[in-house]
Design a protein around this motif. Structure first.
Motif, PDB file in Angstrom:
ATOM      1  N   VAL A   2       0.848  -1.188   0.000  1.00 64.35           N
ATOM      2  CA  VAL A   2       0.000   0.000   0.000  1.00 64.35           C
ATOM      3  C   VAL A   2       0.884   1.238   0.000  1.00 64.35           C
ATOM      4  O   VAL A   2       1.728   1.416   0.874  1.00 64.35           O
ATOM      5  CB  VAL A   2      -0.946   0.005   1.218  1.00 64.35           C
ATOM      6  CG1 VAL A   2      -1.751   1.299   1.273  1.00 64.35           C
ATOM      7  CG2 VAL A   2      -1.870  -1.217   1.176  1.00 64.35           C
ATOM      8  N   SER A   3       0.667   2.075  -1.005  1.00 71.81           N
ATOM      9  CA  SER A   3       1.398   3.334  -1.136  1.00 71.81           C
ATOM     10  C   SER A   3       0.398   4.479  -1.075  1.00 71.81           C
ATOM     11  O   SER A   3      -0.712   4.362  -1.590  1.00 71.81           O
ATOM     12  CB  SER A   3       2.153   3.382  -2.469  1.00 71.81           C
ATOM     13  OG  SER A   3       3.113   2.350  -2.519  1.00 71.81           O
ATOM     14  N   VAL A   7       0.714  -2.171   5.091  1.00 71.77           N
ATOM     15  CA  VAL A   7       0.564  -0.729   5.318  1.00 71.77           C
ATOM     16  C   VAL A   7       1.625  -0.341   6.341  1.00 71.77           C
ATOM     17  O   VAL A   7       1.434  -0.492   7.537  1.00 71.77           O
ATOM     18  CB  VAL A   7      -0.856  -0.378   5.834  1.00 71.77           C
ATOM     19  CG1 VAL A   7      -0.998   1.123   6.041  1.00 71.77           C
ATOM     20  CG2 VAL A   7      -1.924  -0.890   4.876  1.00 71.77           C
ATOM     21  N   LEU A   8       2.751   0.134   5.856  1.00 73.38           N
ATOM     22  CA  LEU A   8       3.868   0.463   6.747  1.00 73.38           C
ATOM     23  C   LEU A   8       3.607   1.767   7.491  1.00 73.38           C
ATOM     24  O   LEU A   8       2.858   2.620   7.024  1.00 73.38           O
ATOM     25  CB  LEU A   8       5.164   0.575   5.949  1.00 73.38           C
ATOM     26  CG  LEU A   8       5.628  -0.692   5.227  1.00 73.38           C
ATOM     27  CD1 LEU A   8       6.872  -0.392   4.399  1.00 73.38           C
ATOM     28  CD2 LEU A   8       5.883  -1.825   6.201  1.00 73.38           C
ATOM     29  N   LEU A  55      15.051   1.843   6.878  1.00 75.01           N
ATOM     30  CA  LEU A  55      14.485   0.567   6.449  1.00 75.01           C
ATOM     31  C   LEU A  55      13.346   0.238   7.416  1.00 75.01           C
ATOM     32  O   LEU A  55      13.564   0.168   8.626  1.00 75.01           O
ATOM     33  CB  LEU A  55      15.528  -0.550   6.466  1.00 75.01           C
ATOM     34  CG  LEU A  55      15.065  -1.895   5.949  1.00 75.01           C
ATOM     35  CD1 LEU A  55      14.744  -1.831   4.455  1.00 75.01           C
ATOM     36  CD2 LEU A  55      16.119  -2.957   6.199  1.00 75.01           C
ATOM     37  N   PRO A  56      12.126   0.069   6.924  1.00 71.00           N
ATOM     38  CA  PRO A  56      11.005  -0.206   7.816  1.00 71.00           C
ATOM     39  C   PRO A  56      11.245  -1.442   8.685  1.00 71.00           C
ATOM     40  O   PRO A  56      11.669  -2.491   8.187  1.00 71.00           O
ATOM     41  CB  PRO A  56       9.830  -0.430   6.859  1.00 71.00           C
ATOM     42  CG  PRO A  56      10.219   0.303   5.615  1.00 71.00           C
ATOM     43  CD  PRO A  56      11.716   0.165   5.525  1.00 71.00           C
ATOM     44  N   ASN A  57      10.967  -1.303   9.973  1.00 71.77           N
ATOM     45  CA  ASN A  57      11.144  -2.412  10.923  1.00 71.77           C
ATOM     46  C   ASN A  57      10.208  -3.578  10.647  1.00 71.77           C
ATOM     47  O   ASN A  57      10.484  -4.701  11.041  1.00 71.77           O
ATOM     48  CB  ASN A  57      10.907  -1.924  12.357  1.00 71.77           C
ATOM     49  CG  ASN A  57      11.980  -0.985  12.827  1.00 71.77           C
ATOM     50  OD1 ASN A  57      13.126  -1.077  12.407  1.00 71.77           O
ATOM     51  ND2 ASN A  57      11.610  -0.064  13.701  1.00 71.77           N
ATOM     52  N   GLU A  58       9.082  -3.307   9.994  1.00 69.10           N
ATOM     53  CA  GLU A  58       8.064  -4.337   9.784  1.00 69.10           C
ATOM     54  C   GLU A  58       8.488  -5.396   8.765  1.00 69.10           C
ATOM     55  O   GLU A  58       7.913  -6.470   8.728  1.00 69.10           O
ATOM     56  CB  GLU A  58       6.749  -3.701   9.296  1.00 69.10           C
ATOM     57  CG  GLU A  58       6.103  -2.772  10.283  1.00 69.10           C
ATOM     58  CD  GLU A  58       6.518  -1.313  10.091  1.00 69.10           C
ATOM     59  OE1 GLU A  58       5.868  -0.448  10.662  1.00 69.10           O
ATOM     60  OE2 GLU A  58       7.507  -1.042   9.364  1.00 69.10           O
ATOM     61  N   ASN A 118       9.617   5.027  -0.665  1.00 71.39           N
ATOM     62  CA  ASN A 118       9.298   3.864  -1.498  1.00 71.39           C
ATOM     63  C   ASN A 118       7.818   3.497  -1.421  1.00 71.39           C
ATOM     64  O   ASN A 118       7.323   2.746  -2.246  1.00 71.39           O
ATOM     65  CB  ASN A 118      10.148   2.660  -1.107  1.00 71.39           C
ATOM     66  CG  ASN A 118       9.820   2.138   0.279  1.00 71.39           C
ATOM     67  OD1 ASN A 118       9.857   2.878   1.265  1.00 71.39           O
ATOM     68  ND2 ASN A 118       9.515   0.866   0.377  1.00 71.39           N
ATOM     69  N   ARG A 119       7.089   4.057  -0.472  1.00 67.80           N
ATOM     70  CA  ARG A 119       5.655   3.820  -0.346  1.00 67.80           C
ATOM     71  C   ARG A 119       4.840   5.045  -0.766  1.00 67.80           C
ATOM     72  O   ARG A 119       3.692   5.200  -0.402  1.00 67.80           O
ATOM     73  CB  ARG A 119       5.306   3.409   1.083  1.00 67.80           C
ATOM     74  CG  ARG A 119       5.765   2.002   1.463  1.00 67.80           C
ATOM     75  CD  ARG A 119       5.024   0.934   0.661  1.00 67.80           C
ATOM     76  NE  ARG A 119       5.481  -0.403   0.960  1.00 67.80           N
ATOM     77  CZ  ARG A 119       4.769  -1.289   1.645  1.00 67.80           C
ATOM     78  NH1 ARG A 119       3.583  -0.985   2.108  1.00 67.80           N
ATOM     79  NH2 ARG A 119       5.254  -2.491   1.857  1.00 67.80           N
TER      80      ARG A 119
END
Length: 181
Positions: free
Chosen positions: A84-85, A160-161, A141-144, A94-95
């Motif tokens: 999801v962006s 959905v970050l 860098l997203p932790n998820e 990047n999103r």
């Protein structure tokens, strides 16, 4: 949207895994919101609508609890991954794909084909991809992010970050039912 997902998943059922790599479904929503949180809530509501209108039961091997390490979203018996962006992502560039909320949807198994955690080549590919994401996001860098089946990461959190230093949901916003009408 529902008819498009039915058509897409029926198409996916008919083609080889190699061909699937080149066939993501991209969905644009023209709604505009004032905040990232509003966009994220809208995205979750659209995924919930998709689930609520799926007439197929979840495949037996996929748990219906999103807080299980081996859960993934399914529609029409196809395991799907949502990227999801939205326009209000600022740090996670990047999103942010522009002016509209955008879903880039792939069969989840595409990631196993290209970048499986089970192979050295797959882990290397994920490392390359994540390095590029980190560089594009100015060192974030997203932790998820994780691998499917990683017991310390949940698949839904990767759809959905959350921007760094924002409140992430404690539990999955989706209400998944195993039985369908």
């Amino acid at each position: 949207m529902i008819d498009g997902f039915v058509e897409y998943t029926n198409f996916i059922k008919k083609i080889s895994q190699k061909e699937r790599i080149l066939t993501p479904l991209v969905v644009f929503f023209r709604q505009h919101f004032q905040t990232l949180k509003e966009e994220q809530n809208f995205a979750w509501s659209q995924i919930q609508i998709l689930h609520d209108n799926d007439i197929q039961a979840y495949p037996k091997h996929i748990p219906t609890n999103p807080n299980r390490h081996n859960w993934t979203f399914c529609f029409n018996k196809i395991e799907l991954f949502f990227n999801v962006s939205t326009p209000h992502y600022e740090i996670l560039k990047n999103r942010n794909l522009g002016s509209y909320i955008t879903f880039v949807v792939n069969p989840r198994e595409n990631f196993d084909f290209v970048a499986s955690n089970e192979t050295k080549q797959g882990r290397k590919m994920r490392e390359i991809i994540r390095k590029r994401v980190k560089n594009y996001n100015s060192g974030i860098l997203p932790n998820e992010l994780g691998f499917f089946g990683d017991e310390s990461k949940f698949e839904w959190k990767q759809y959905v970050l959350n921007e760094p230093n924002t409140q992430a949901p404690n539990k999955c916003p989706l209400k998944i039912r195993s039985e369908k009408c």
